[in-house]
Enzyme design. Structure first.
Site, PDB file in Angstrom:
ATOM      1  N   GLU A   1       1.073  -1.131   0.093  1.00 40.76           N
ATOM      2  CA  GLU A   1       0.013   0.002   0.076  1.00 40.76           C
ATOM      3  C   GLU A   1       0.987   1.167  -0.020  1.00 40.76           C
ATOM      4  O   GLU A   1       1.744   1.368   0.919  1.00 40.76           O
ATOM      5  CB  GLU A   1      -0.986   0.129   1.298  1.00 40.76           C
ATOM      6  CG  GLU A   1      -1.876   1.149   1.160  1.00 40.76           C
ATOM      7  CD  GLU A   1      -2.838   1.167   2.394  1.00 40.76           C
ATOM      8  OE1 GLU A   1      -3.656   2.079   2.405  1.00 40.76           O
ATOM      9  OE2 GLU A   1      -2.780   0.413   3.439  1.00 40.76           O
TER      10      GLU A   1
ATOM     11  N   ASP B   1       4.808   5.126   3.599  1.00 42.36           N
ATOM     12  CA  ASP B   1       4.490   6.553   3.529  1.00 42.36           C
ATOM     13  C   ASP B   1       5.812   7.058   4.122  1.00 42.36           C
ATOM     14  O   ASP B   1       6.824   6.633   4.525  1.00 42.36           O
ATOM     15  CB  ASP B   1       3.321   6.963   4.604  1.00 42.36           C
ATOM     16  CG  ASP B   1       2.735   7.929   4.099  1.00 42.36           C
ATOM     17  OD1 ASP B   1       3.094   9.191   3.762  1.00 42.36           O
ATOM     18  OD2 ASP B   1       1.342   7.952   3.921  1.00 42.36           O
TER      19      ASP B   1
ATOM     20  N   ASP C   1      10.885   6.262  -0.043  1.00 43.04           N
ATOM     21  CA  ASP C   1      10.346   6.432  -1.556  1.00 43.04           C
ATOM     22  C   ASP C   1       9.823   5.104  -2.084  1.00 43.04           C
ATOM     23  O   ASP C   1      10.696   4.074  -2.093  1.00 43.04           O
ATOM     24  CB  ASP C   1      11.369   6.770  -2.413  1.00 43.04           C
ATOM     25  CG  ASP C   1      10.941   7.406  -3.849  1.00 43.04           C
ATOM     26  OD1 ASP C   1      10.096   6.773  -4.184  1.00 43.04           O
ATOM     27  OD2 ASP C   1      11.797   8.257  -4.254  1.00 43.04           O
TER      28      ASP C   1
ATOM     29  N   ASP D   1      -1.900  12.014  -4.274  1.00 40.17           N
ATOM     30  CA  ASP D   1      -1.786  13.564  -4.378  1.00 40.17           C
ATOM     31  C   ASP D   1      -2.229  13.432  -5.860  1.00 40.17           C
ATOM     32  O   ASP D   1      -1.343  13.023  -6.697  1.00 40.17           O
ATOM     33  CB  ASP D   1      -0.237  13.950  -4.264  1.00 40.17           C
ATOM     34  CG  ASP D   1      -0.409  15.429  -3.914  1.00 40.17           C
ATOM     35  OD1 ASP D   1      -1.130  16.132  -4.804  1.00 40.17           O
ATOM     36  OD2 ASP D   1       0.459  15.835  -3.261  1.00 40.17           O
TER      37      ASP D   1
ATOM     38  N   LYS E   1      -2.328  20.745 -10.872  1.00 40.33           N
ATOM     39  CA  LYS E   1      -1.930  21.878 -11.787  1.00 40.33           C
ATOM     40  C   LYS E   1      -1.155  21.208 -13.003  1.00 40.33           C
ATOM     41  O   LYS E   1      -0.450  20.369 -12.850  1.00 40.33           O
ATOM     42  CB  LYS E   1      -0.833  22.832 -11.332  1.00 40.33           C
ATOM     43  CG  LYS E   1      -1.417  23.574 -10.196  1.00 40.33           C
ATOM     44  CD  LYS E   1      -0.213  24.627  -9.480  1.00 40.33           C
ATOM     45  CE  LYS E   1      -1.050  25.568  -8.504  1.00 40.33           C
ATOM     46  NZ  LYS E   1      -0.150  26.336  -7.729  1.00 40.33           N
TER      47      LYS E   1
ATOM     48  N   ASP F   1     -10.605  10.733  -6.018  1.00 36.43           N
ATOM     49  CA  ASP F   1     -11.712  11.467  -6.143  1.00 36.43           C
ATOM     50  C   ASP F   1     -11.623  12.649  -7.221  1.00 36.43           C
ATOM     51  O   ASP F   1     -12.514  13.730  -7.415  1.00 36.43           O
ATOM     52  CB  ASP F   1     -12.446  12.259  -4.643  1.00 36.43           C
ATOM     53  CG  ASP F   1     -11.176  13.203  -4.224  1.00 36.43           C
ATOM     54  OD1 ASP F   1     -10.243  13.180  -4.504  1.00 36.43           O
ATOM     55  OD2 ASP F   1     -11.686  14.130  -3.731  1.00 36.43           O
TER      56      ASP F   1
ATOM     57  N   ARG G   1     -13.121   8.563   6.846  1.00 36.79           N
ATOM     58  CA  ARG G   1     -13.589   9.830   7.367  1.00 36.79           C
ATOM     59  C   ARG G   1     -13.574  10.857   6.134  1.00 36.79           C
ATOM     60  O   ARG G   1     -14.333  11.785   5.953  1.00 36.79           O
ATOM     61  CB  ARG G   1     -13.102  10.358   8.409  1.00 36.79           C
ATOM     62  CG  ARG G   1     -13.517  11.555   9.039  1.00 36.79           C
ATOM     63  CD  ARG G   1     -12.985  11.745  10.362  1.00 36.79           C
ATOM     64  NE  ARG G   1     -11.565  11.666  10.629  1.00 36.79           N
ATOM     65  CZ  ARG G   1     -10.686  12.660  10.436  1.00 36.79           C
ATOM     66  NH1 ARG G   1     -11.027  13.794  10.078  1.00 36.79           N
ATOM     67  NH2 ARG G   1      -9.334  12.335  10.700  1.00 36.79           N
TER      68      ARG G   1
ATOM     69  N   GLU H   1     -12.722  10.438   2.791  1.00 39.10           N
ATOM     70  CA  GLU H   1     -13.663  10.324   1.899  1.00 39.10           C
ATOM     71  C   GLU H   1     -15.094  10.606   1.841  1.00 39.10           C
ATOM     72  O   GLU H   1     -15.808  11.148   1.154  1.00 39.10           O
ATOM     73  CB  GLU H   1     -13.655   8.779   1.448  1.00 39.10           C
ATOM     74  CG  GLU H   1     -14.430   8.284   0.111  1.00 39.10           C
ATOM     75  CD  GLU H   1     -14.151   6.964  -0.106  1.00 39.10           C
ATOM     76  OE1 GLU H   1     -14.755   6.529  -1.119  1.00 39.10           O
ATOM     77  OE2 GLU H   1     -13.099   6.380   0.572  1.00 39.10           O
TER      78      GLU H   1
END
Length: 299
Positions: free
Chosen positions: A130, A155, A182, A205, A209, A241, A279, A281
């Site tokens: 994950e 993470d 990484d 993320d 832009k 999303d 939460r 989401e």
């Protein structure tokens, strides 16, 4: 989930650390005098150089003895455009306690200097990777509901690492390992071919832009690497999303010759029951956001 949680759709910039943060060394007269300006006047070059070296060494030391390193891969791997944005925020006493107690047991730094034996790491359980888990609530829930699967959760957010370790400890979860660093280096340097039983990338993320699109994780080159590490039939599960990112994910996964959409008619998949509704989401759904899941199997 990524620390940015995707739902904000705006990656945060690094914020200055609080003086109370364990990683922020207290200023002293010498370090204050190393700045340009009147305060630096009259300071010998040798003293100024020694102070700079001290500050550099402090920045490289772990925030917690025996805990996750600040830059585990160091400079022995090439620099590249990264898909994640490290954040600095306060570590709570509970998270600090979990890091100090549990990192030596369940944590590992992505240093790129060794190859992991996943069956040994997870006591013979199949293992999924994950990438980006935020504060770890969803990861802990998935681990609790599927104790027969090991989760290697990656993470760079120290509070989230401590929080997930604490959740695992309090809930008696032994099928979670927390990796710091990484994920690209982990995949490329530290995992064997055909070693993973799945990949989960939830709310990465979105880098909204246009000039930042090259930073998005789900790219053809990334999938080339992932395909080498997944067992045949293993599933890549992405969720976002951010509509333009969902479209890009669907496009690059559909075009890749080594992945096949698990949806018979193509397109997005319904949210599978094993992916918890978080939460963050839920807050996004309340605002009218549309979440897309994609599940593609390694051919």
């Amino acid at each position: 989930m990524n620390p940015s949680e995707g739902l904000s759709a705006n990656p945060s910039e690094d914020s200055p650390e609080s003086p109370a943060s364990p990683s922020a060394p207290a200023p002293d007269a010498v370090s204050a005098a190393t700045a340009d300006g009147p305060a630096a006047a009259g300071i010998p070059d040798e003293l100024r150089a020694a102070s700079f070296e001290r500050q550099r060494r402090l920045r490289q030391e772990p925030r917690f003895p025996g805990g996750p390193a600040i830059d585990p891969a160091g400079s022995h791997h090439e620099r590249r455009i990264r898909s994640f944005q490290p954040r600095r925020s306060r570590v709570t006493p509970g998270q600090q306690d979990a890091l100090l107690r549990l990192w030596p047991k369940w944590g590992l730094d992505i240093d790129g200097r060794r190859v992991l034996d996943l069956p040994e790491l997870f006591d013979g359980l199949p293992a999924v990777l994950e990438i980006g888990f935020g504060m770890g609530e969803a990861t802990a829930q998935m681990a609790a509901e599927d104790p027969g699967t090991g989760i290697l959760a990656v993470d760079v957010h120290t509070p989230g690492q401590g929080n997930l370790l604490g959740l695992a400890d309090r809930n008696g979860l032994t099928n979670i390992r927390v990796a710091n660093g990484d994920a690209i280096i982990l995949l490329r340097e530290m995992l064997k071919p055909d070693s993973l039983d799945g990949l989960r990338v939830y709310f990465p993320d979105p880098w909204p832009k246009k000039r930042h699109h090259k930073r998005r994780l789900i790219q053809p080159e990334f999938l080339d690497l992932v395909a080498q590490r997944l067992k045949p039939g293993a599933v890549v599960h992405c969720a976002t999303d951010w509509e333009p990112y969902a479209e890009q994910m669907l496009e690059v996964l559909t075009a890749h010759p080594l992945f096949e959409n698990t949806q018979a008619g193509g397109g997005y998949a319904p949210r599978p029951a094993f992916r918890p509704l978080t939460r963050f989401e839920g807050q996004g759904l309340d605002k009218g956001h549309v979440v897309h899941d994609l599940l593609f199997a390694r051919r």
